[in-house]
Every structure is written in structure tokens, then in C-alpha cells.
Design a protein around this motif. Structure first.
Motif, PDB file in Angstrom:
ATOM      1  N   VAL A 142       0.720  -1.087  -0.201  1.00 50.20           N
ATOM      2  CA  VAL A 142      -0.117   0.172  -0.234  1.00 50.20           C
ATOM      3  C   VAL A 142       0.849   1.479   0.258  1.00 50.20           C
ATOM      4  CG1 VAL A 142      -1.822  -1.214   0.866  1.00 50.20           C
ATOM      5  CG2 VAL A 142      -0.288  -0.294   2.604  1.00 50.20           C
ATOM      6  N   HIS A 143       1.767   1.063   0.098  1.00 48.78           N
ATOM      7  CA  HIS A 143       3.073   2.487  -0.102  1.00 48.78           C
ATOM      8  C   HIS A 143       2.757   2.664  -0.941  1.00 48.78           C
ATOM      9  CE1 HIS A 143       5.900  -0.452   2.322  1.00 48.78           C
ATOM     10  NE2 HIS A 143       5.041  -0.310   2.974  1.00 48.78           N
ATOM     11  N   TRP A 144       3.121   4.471  -1.454  1.00 47.74           N
ATOM     12  CA  TRP A 144       2.196   5.021  -2.479  1.00 47.74           C
ATOM     13  C   TRP A 144       3.607   6.117  -2.276  1.00 47.74           C
ATOM     14  CZ3 TRP A 144       0.479  10.129  -2.940  1.00 47.74           C
ATOM     15  CH2 TRP A 144       0.252  10.883  -1.914  1.00 47.74           C
ATOM     16  N   GLY A 145       3.137   7.007  -3.181  1.00 47.33           N
ATOM     17  CA  GLY A 145       4.084   8.033  -3.251  1.00 47.33           C
ATOM     18  C   GLY A 145       3.620   9.417  -4.629  1.00 47.33           C
ATOM     19  N   LEU A 146       5.028  10.159  -5.013  1.00 44.39           N
ATOM     20  CA  LEU A 146       4.717  10.687  -6.249  1.00 44.39           C
ATOM     21  C   LEU A 146       5.900  11.088  -6.896  1.00 44.39           C
ATOM     22  CD1 LEU A 146       2.777  11.904  -7.770  1.00 44.39           C
ATOM     23  CD2 LEU A 146       2.244  13.979  -6.789  1.00 44.39           C
ATOM     24  N   ILE A 147       6.071  10.981  -8.341  1.00 43.68           N
ATOM     25  CA  ILE A 147       7.370  11.347  -9.160  1.00 43.68           C
ATOM     26  C   ILE A 147       6.993  13.010  -9.935  1.00 43.68           C
ATOM     27  CG2 ILE A 147       9.405  10.938 -10.541  1.00 43.68           C
ATOM     28  CD1 ILE A 147       8.378   7.852  -9.774  1.00 43.68           C
ATOM     29  N   TYR A 148       8.698  13.937  -9.672  1.00 47.73           N
ATOM     30  CA  TYR A 148       8.194  15.007 -10.374  1.00 47.73           C
ATOM     31  C   TYR A 148       8.897  14.963 -11.391  1.00 47.73           C
ATOM     32  CZ  TYR A 148       5.623  16.564  -6.301  1.00 47.73           C
ATOM     33  OH  TYR A 148       4.733  16.568  -5.025  1.00 47.73           O
ATOM     34  N   ARG A 149       8.713  14.707 -12.712  1.00 46.59           N
ATOM     35  CA  ARG A 149       9.522  14.475 -13.730  1.00 46.59           C
ATOM     36  C   ARG A 149       9.844  16.501 -14.452  1.00 46.59           C
ATOM     37  NH1 ARG A 149       7.555   9.465 -17.138  1.00 46.59           N
ATOM     38  NH2 ARG A 149       8.702   8.348 -15.483  1.00 46.59           N
ATOM     39  N   ILE A 150      10.959  16.936 -13.740  1.00 44.38           N
ATOM     40  CA  ILE A 150      10.668  18.413 -14.265  1.00 44.38           C
ATOM     41  C   ILE A 150      11.787  18.152 -15.361  1.00 44.38           C
ATOM     42  CG2 ILE A 150      12.165  20.234 -13.287  1.00 44.38           C
ATOM     43  CD1 ILE A 150      11.797  18.934 -10.577  1.00 44.38           C
ATOM     44  N   LYS A 151      11.154  18.797 -16.633  1.00 44.30           N
ATOM     45  CA  LYS A 151      11.695  19.088 -17.922  1.00 44.30           C
ATOM     46  C   LYS A 151      12.435  20.317 -18.256  1.00 44.30           C
ATOM     47  CE  LYS A 151       8.411  15.905 -20.112  1.00 44.30           C
ATOM     48  NZ  LYS A 151       6.938  15.017 -20.632  1.00 44.30           N
ATOM     49  N   GLY A 152      13.582  20.254 -19.189  1.00 51.57           N
ATOM     50  CA  GLY A 152      14.163  21.368 -19.572  1.00 51.57           C
ATOM     51  C   GLY A 152      15.313  21.801 -18.930  1.00 51.57           C
ATOM     52  N   ASN A 153      16.481  22.821 -18.614  1.00 49.70           N
ATOM     53  CA  ASN A 153      17.786  22.965 -18.004  1.00 49.70           C
ATOM     54  C   ASN A 153      17.445  23.298 -16.536  1.00 49.70           C
ATOM     55  OD1 ASN A 153      20.307  23.271 -18.403  1.00 49.70           O
ATOM     56  ND2 ASN A 153      20.205  25.554 -19.069  1.00 49.70           N
ATOM     57  N   THR A 154      16.941  22.398 -15.601  1.00 50.68           N
ATOM     58  CA  THR A 154      17.033  23.085 -14.212  1.00 50.68           C
ATOM     59  C   THR A 154      18.576  22.629 -14.092  1.00 50.68           C
ATOM     60  OG1 THR A 154      15.264  21.377 -14.604  1.00 50.68           O
ATOM     61  CG2 THR A 154      14.361  23.358 -14.660  1.00 50.68           C
ATOM     62  N   ALA A 155      18.147  22.642 -12.312  1.00 57.50           N
ATOM     63  CA  ALA A 155      19.466  22.018 -11.729  1.00 57.50           C
ATOM     64  C   ALA A 155      18.889  20.732 -11.205  1.00 57.50           C
ATOM     65  CB  ALA A 155      20.437  22.720 -10.057  1.00 57.50           C
ATOM     66  N   THR A 156      17.980  19.680 -11.006  1.00 61.67           N
ATOM     67  CA  THR A 156      17.262  18.819 -10.647  1.00 61.67           C
ATOM     68  C   THR A 156      16.278  18.383 -11.579  1.00 61.67           C
ATOM     69  OG1 THR A 156      16.956  17.065  -9.358  1.00 61.67           O
ATOM     70  CG2 THR A 156      15.934  19.181  -9.055  1.00 61.67           C
ATOM     71  N   ASN A 157      16.404  16.873 -12.347  1.00 59.42           N
ATOM     72  CA  ASN A 157      15.287  17.315 -13.336  1.00 59.42           C
ATOM     73  C   ASN A 157      14.019  15.347 -12.520  1.00 59.42           C
ATOM     74  OD1 ASN A 157      17.744  17.276 -15.546  1.00 59.42           O
ATOM     75  ND2 ASN A 157      15.629  18.089 -15.892  1.00 59.42           N
ATOM     76  N   LEU A 158      14.406  15.375 -11.587  1.00 56.89           N
ATOM     77  CA  LEU A 158      13.945  14.467 -11.000  1.00 56.89           C
ATOM     78  C   LEU A 158      13.937  14.491  -9.217  1.00 56.89           C
ATOM     79  CD1 LEU A 158      13.080  10.945 -11.944  1.00 56.89           C
ATOM     80  CD2 LEU A 158      13.641  11.534  -9.298  1.00 56.89           C
ATOM     81  N   ASN A 159      12.427  14.891  -8.867  1.00 60.06           N
ATOM     82  CA  ASN A 159      11.782  14.463  -7.245  1.00 60.06           C
ATOM     83  C   ASN A 159      10.860  13.909  -6.940  1.00 60.06           C
ATOM     84  OD1 ASN A 159      12.928  18.081  -6.478  1.00 60.06           O
ATOM     85  ND2 ASN A 159      13.554  16.988  -7.859  1.00 60.06           N
ATOM     86  N   PHE A 160      11.068  12.947  -5.791  1.00 59.30           N
ATOM     87  CA  PHE A 160       9.524  12.497  -5.595  1.00 59.30           C
ATOM     88  C   PHE A 160       9.478  11.899  -3.975  1.00 59.30           C
ATOM     89  CE2 PHE A 160      13.678   9.600  -5.455  1.00 59.30           C
ATOM     90  CZ  PHE A 160      13.064   8.862  -4.482  1.00 59.30           C
ATOM     91  N   PHE A 161       8.727  11.913  -3.662  1.00 62.18           N
ATOM     92  CA  PHE A 161       8.424  11.277  -2.422  1.00 62.18           C
ATOM     93  C   PHE A 161       8.478   9.713  -2.611  1.00 62.18           C
ATOM     94  CE2 PHE A 161       4.765  13.380  -2.635  1.00 62.18           C
ATOM     95  CZ  PHE A 161       3.152  12.047  -2.142  1.00 62.18           C
ATOM     96  N   LEU A 162       8.053   9.636  -1.347  1.00 63.18           N
ATOM     97  CA  LEU A 162       7.162   7.942  -1.616  1.00 63.18           C
ATOM     98  C   LEU A 162       7.254   8.041   0.930  1.00 63.18           C
ATOM     99  CD1 LEU A 162       7.466   5.200  -2.632  1.00 63.18           C
ATOM    100  CD2 LEU A 162       9.085   4.420  -1.896  1.00 63.18           C
ATOM    101  N   THR A 163       6.116   7.217   0.903  1.00 69.58           N
ATOM    102  CA  THR A 163       5.988   7.440   2.426  1.00 69.58           C
ATOM    103  C   THR A 163       4.549   5.939   2.286  1.00 69.58           C
ATOM    104  OG1 THR A 163       4.541   8.451   3.736  1.00 69.58           O
ATOM    105  CG2 THR A 163       3.523   8.433   1.701  1.00 69.58           C
ATOM    106  N   ASP A 164       4.292   5.202   3.236  1.00 67.09           N
ATOM    107  CA  ASP A 164       3.771   3.877   3.394  1.00 67.09           C
ATOM    108  C   ASP A 164       2.451   4.678   4.779  1.00 67.09           C
ATOM    109  OD1 ASP A 164       4.895   5.052   5.650  1.00 67.09           O
ATOM    110  OD2 ASP A 164       5.714   3.389   7.445  1.00 67.09           O
ATOM    111  N   SER A 165       2.646   5.904   4.791  1.00 62.26           N
ATOM    112  CA  SER A 165       1.058   6.684   5.133  1.00 62.26           C
ATOM    113  C   SER A 165       1.285   6.330   6.228  1.00 62.26           C
ATOM    114  CB  SER A 165      -0.339   6.360   4.604  1.00 62.26           C
ATOM    115  OG  SER A 165       0.160   6.230   2.929  1.00 62.26           O
ATOM    116  N   ALA A 166       1.530   6.111   7.023  1.00 64.99           N
ATOM    117  CA  ALA A 166       1.488   5.288   8.530  1.00 64.99           C
ATOM    118  C   ALA A 166       2.706   6.453   9.573  1.00 64.99           C
ATOM    119  CB  ALA A 166       1.493   4.218   8.739  1.00 64.99           C
ATOM    120  N   ARG A 167       3.531   6.391   9.277  1.00 65.02           N
ATOM    121  CA  ARG A 167       4.808   6.637  10.214  1.00 65.02           C
ATOM    122  C   ARG A 167       6.478   7.413   9.690  1.00 65.02           C
ATOM    123  NH1 ARG A 167       6.156   1.328  13.196  1.00 65.02           N
ATOM    124  NH2 ARG A 167       7.427   0.349  11.864  1.00 65.02           N
TER     125      ARG A 167
END
Length: 206
Positions: A142-167
Motif C-alpha cells: 500500500v506504499h505510495w508516492g509521487l514522482i516529479y519529472r522536471i523537464k528543461g534546463n534545471t538543476a534537478t530533473n527528478l524529485n519524488f517522495f515515498l511513504t507508508d502513510s503511517a510513520r
């Protein structure tokens, strides 16, 4: 030159007149040929084979699969390791995935962690061409998260988080350790991105 041109027109030698005009125009331009720049060529990248190993991290409170060419190291400040801060180094590509674990006990802190991650991703919006949000989840959990794909000339092109929605909550950001251009780094980014997606899918909280 003008008198000769008029004489040719009066004698109905239009073809010869046109040739003379073309020659005169070419001479006025110095006979130069327009230069068309060649497309930029980037060095070929030799990608290593993808073999994975199960890796456990107490600081991240979980285990996951990493490629053999990636190394997990503790982040440190002033020579001291920072609890919950871990880096994954992709040495062949001079890139680092920065990971931070946060523990939470109430939904207020959880909502704050999710919002902070979104803000960190969207602070690149001024230079980004687009930001794509992709749901992420671990296989068979049931773990879930979100990936941010950042397109273009930026310092980072990928951010994300992952959680168990509990702790447990993990935030990640991929950075290349040298100045890059989107075109030249695109194949390397896609190569590492697939490893990060596999890490997320195989993540198991401990």
C-alpha cells in the motif's frame, strides 16, 4: 554596366541580361556561400549492464534494489553523519540521488512533508519547460508516492517522495555533479531514472 544592360534589353536579349544581373549580384556579395552550422555532437556514453542487488538502509528504514554501479553512502556535515540523510552515488555518470527520511506521528506533519516536497519541485518552474507528476508505488504493497519529472534546463530533473502513510516518509532529488545541457544528458538521465523507478517499486519498509 547600366548602359550595357539597357542595350541588351532594347535588343530583346533578356536571357543574357538576366545572367549579367546574377553575376553582378554575386560579385557584390563577394562570392561568399552561406555557412550552415553543423549540429553539435556529444560524446558517446558507454552504459554499464544493469544487474541489481538488494540493499538495506537503517537510515531510510527499508530495503530496495540498487544497480551494481551505484553506491549508497551516508550524507555528512562537518565530517559527521546526519541521521536519515543518505546519498546514492552513480559514479559512472557523476550523479547523486539525495535521499532524506522523515518520521511522522500525525497528519499535520505528513501534509507538511508532502507540501514541502511539492514546493521544492515547483521552485524550478521558472526555468522548467514542464513538470509532470507521476504516481509511484511499491509492488504488492500500500506504499505510495509521487514522482516529479522536471523537464528543461534545471538543476534537478527528478524529485519524488515515498511513504507508508503511517510513520515513514522519504524525499528524493537527483542531481548531476557538473553543469549539463538537457540534450547531452537526456540518455544518461533516462538510464538512471529507470533505476530510481525500480528502487521505488522494490522498496520494503523495515
Amino acid at each position: 554596366m547600366v548602359k550595357l544592360f539597357k542595350d541588351l534589353i532594347e535588343r530583346n536579349h533578356y536571357g543574357l541580361a538576366l545572367v549579367l544581373v546574377s553575376l553582378f549580384t554575386l560579385m557584390a556579395c563577394g562570392g561568399e556561400v552561406a555557412y550552415v552550422p553543423k549540429p553539435r555532437v556529444y560524446p558517446k556514453v558507454d552504459f554499464p549492464s544493469k544487474t541489481y542487488k538488494l540493499t538495506e538502509s537503517k537510515d531510510l528504514h527499508g530495503s530496495f534494489e540498487l544497480p551494481s554501479y551505484a553506491k549508497l553512502v551516508l550524507d555528512s556535515q562537518n565530517g559527521k553523519a546526519k541521521p536519515g540523510w543518505v546519498n546514492i552515488q552513480y559514479s559512472p555518470f557523476n550523479a547523486t540521488l539525495h535521499l532524506t527520511h522523515y518520521g511522522f506521528k500525525d497528519w499535520i506533519l505528513y501534509d507538511s512533508l508532502v507540501e514541502d516536497t511539492r514546493k521544492l519541485a515547483y521552485k524550478h518552474l521558472q526555468r522548467a519547460e514542464d513538470i509532470e507528476e507521476v504516481p509511484a508505488s511499491a509492488v504488492g504493497s500500500v506504499h505510495w508516492g509521487l514522482i516529479y519529472r522536471i523537464k528543461g534546463n534545471t538543476a534537478t530533473n527528478l524529485n519524488f517522495f515515498l511513504t507508508d502513510s503511517a510513520r515513514n516518509f522519504i524525499r528524493g532529488a537527483l542531481y548531476f555533479n557538473q553543469k549539463t545541457s538537457p540534450d547531452s544528458i537526456a540518455p544518461v538521465f533516462e538510464f538512471i531514472e529507470s533505476d530510481i523507478e525500480r528502487m521505488i517499486k522494490t522498496f520494503d519498509w523495515k
